[in-house]
Write a protein that holds these residues in place. Structure first.
Motif, PDB file in Angstrom:
ATOM      1  N   SER A  59       0.716  -1.235   0.157  1.00  0.00           N
ATOM      2  CA  SER A  59      -0.080  -0.011  -0.190  1.00  0.00           C
ATOM      3  C   SER A  59       0.731   1.266  -0.018  1.00  0.00           C
ATOM      4  O   SER A  59       0.559   2.242   0.532  1.00  0.00           O
ATOM      5  CB  SER A  59      -0.857   0.102   1.250  1.00  0.00           C
ATOM      6  N   ALA A  60       2.002   1.162  -0.829  1.00  0.00           N
ATOM      7  CA  ALA A  60       2.822   2.182  -0.851  1.00  0.00           C
ATOM      8  C   ALA A  60       2.013   3.701  -1.478  1.00  0.00           C
ATOM      9  O   ALA A  60       1.108   3.065  -2.230  1.00  0.00           O
ATOM     10  CB  ALA A  60       4.072   1.871  -1.738  1.00  0.00           C
ATOM     11  N   ARG A  61       2.432   4.689  -1.120  1.00  0.00           N
ATOM     12  CA  ARG A  61       1.564   6.025  -1.635  1.00  0.00           C
ATOM     13  C   ARG A  61       2.134   6.290  -3.201  1.00  0.00           C
ATOM     14  O   ARG A  61       3.192   6.890  -3.146  1.00  0.00           O
ATOM     15  CB  ARG A  61       1.787   7.055  -0.861  1.00  0.00           C
ATOM     16  N   PHE A  62       1.517   5.816  -4.116  1.00  0.00           N
ATOM     17  CA  PHE A  62       1.902   6.313  -5.792  1.00  0.00           C
ATOM     18  C   PHE A  62       0.799   5.918  -6.576  1.00  0.00           C
ATOM     19  O   PHE A  62      -0.082   5.424  -6.015  1.00  0.00           O
ATOM     20  CB  PHE A  62       3.293   5.402  -6.007  1.00  0.00           C
ATOM     21  N   VAL A  63       0.926   6.293  -7.684  1.00  0.00           N
ATOM     22  CA  VAL A  63      -0.301   6.124  -8.878  1.00  0.00           C
ATOM     23  C   VAL A  63       0.501   5.449  -9.827  1.00  0.00           C
ATOM     24  O   VAL A  63       1.804   5.934 -10.094  1.00  0.00           O
ATOM     25  CB  VAL A  63      -0.889   7.182  -9.256  1.00  0.00           C
ATOM     26  N   ALA A  90      -5.481  18.265 -12.820  1.00  0.00           N
ATOM     27  CA  ALA A  90      -6.970  17.778 -12.261  1.00  0.00           C
ATOM     28  C   ALA A  90      -7.278  16.583 -11.414  1.00  0.00           C
ATOM     29  O   ALA A  90      -8.236  16.448 -10.739  1.00  0.00           O
ATOM     30  CB  ALA A  90      -7.855  18.161 -13.459  1.00  0.00           C
ATOM     31  N   GLU A  91      -6.352  15.655 -12.115  1.00  0.00           N
ATOM     32  CA  GLU A  91      -6.676  14.270 -11.522  1.00  0.00           C
ATOM     33  C   GLU A  91      -5.676  13.631 -10.353  1.00  0.00           C
ATOM     34  O   GLU A  91      -6.041  12.733  -9.737  1.00  0.00           O
ATOM     35  CB  GLU A  91      -6.987  13.191 -12.722  1.00  0.00           C
ATOM     36  N   ILE A  92      -4.535  14.088 -10.610  1.00  0.00           N
ATOM     37  CA  ILE A  92      -3.534  13.252  -9.662  1.00  0.00           C
ATOM     38  C   ILE A  92      -2.757  14.446  -8.930  1.00  0.00           C
ATOM     39  O   ILE A  92      -2.024  15.386  -9.479  1.00  0.00           O
ATOM     40  CB  ILE A  92      -2.652  12.623 -10.601  1.00  0.00           C
ATOM     41  N   PRO A  93      -2.777  14.354  -7.664  1.00  0.00           N
ATOM     42  CA  PRO A  93      -2.042  15.434  -6.848  1.00  0.00           C
ATOM     43  C   PRO A  93      -0.852  15.553  -7.033  1.00  0.00           C
ATOM     44  O   PRO A  93       0.008  14.512  -7.418  1.00  0.00           O
ATOM     45  CB  PRO A  93      -2.448  14.977  -5.435  1.00  0.00           C
ATOM     46  N   VAL A  94      -0.174  16.642  -7.249  1.00  0.00           N
ATOM     47  CA  VAL A  94       1.161  16.892  -7.788  1.00  0.00           C
ATOM     48  C   VAL A  94       2.343  16.320  -6.765  1.00  0.00           C
ATOM     49  O   VAL A  94       3.425  15.826  -6.906  1.00  0.00           O
ATOM     50  CB  VAL A  94       1.816  18.289  -8.080  1.00  0.00           C
ATOM     51  N   LYS A 109       7.773  17.430 -16.489  1.00  0.00           N
ATOM     52  CA  LYS A 109       7.562  18.774 -16.835  1.00  0.00           C
ATOM     53  C   LYS A 109       6.537  19.281 -16.090  1.00  0.00           C
ATOM     54  O   LYS A 109       6.362  20.571 -15.810  1.00  0.00           O
ATOM     55  CB  LYS A 109       7.197  18.802 -18.264  1.00  0.00           C
ATOM     56  N   LEU A 110       5.553  18.530 -15.399  1.00  0.00           N
ATOM     57  CA  LEU A 110       4.486  19.208 -14.730  1.00  0.00           C
ATOM     58  C   LEU A 110       4.989  19.243 -13.121  1.00  0.00           C
ATOM     59  O   LEU A 110       4.070  19.841 -12.406  1.00  0.00           O
ATOM     60  CB  LEU A 110       3.209  18.432 -14.922  1.00  0.00           C
TER      61      LEU A 110
END
Length: 146
Positions: free
Chosen positions: A34-38, A70-74, A99-100
């Motif tokens: 359950s590591a924090r990533f997408v 808009a969909e994934i917290p930076v 780049k973002l």
């Protein structure tokens, strides 16, 4: 054999690769913990429909610049994947996230090695059961212990 770099340069090179790349085994271990990533599948719609990593988010590379903010917290780390080692789509997707301002890694081997190593795959109908390919993963353990 001609060795191209001094040991210190080799250390810097390989450490840099590990900072920007991960593999299916490590991604699966992180998912299991359950590591924090997408995990982002950067392929097109037809590829996504055909099969994908369970738990992945579908965001084709061409849509990252407009959809990601808009969909994934930076502050959420991102791992990208595409088809496999013969495709640089995950690299292009990782570049778009970088780049973002995202922390990002590329999953080397892509969907091909994820599936060949026997990790969870799904399609539009649900789970897709696949046996491990003994040429890519040990049959009796989760990891190659490399």
């Amino acid at each position: 054999m001609n060795f191209p770099a001094a040991p210190a340069d080799a250390v810097a090179h390989f450490a840099s690769k590990l900072a920007f790349e991960t593999d299916a085994s490590d991604v699966y271990a992180d998912q299991s913990a359950s590591a924090r990533f997408v995990l982002v599948d950067s392929r097109g719609e037809a590829a996504w429909t055909q099969g994908r990593v369970v738990g992945a988010v579908h965001m084709p590379t061409a849509e990252i610049a407009t959809r990601a903010p808009a969909e994934i917290p930076v502050d959420l780390p991102v791992v990208t994947y595409c088809w496999g080692p013969g495709c640089n789509g995950a690299t292009r997707a990782a570049l778009e996230f970088a780049k973002l301002g995202y922390q990002v890694k590329e999953m080397i081997g892509g969907f091909e090695y994820w599936a060949r190593e026997g990790y969870p795959v799904e399609d539009e109908r649900g789970p897709v059961l696949r046996a491990k390919d003994p040429l890519t993963a040990p049959l009796d353990t989760i990891s190659c212990a490399c």
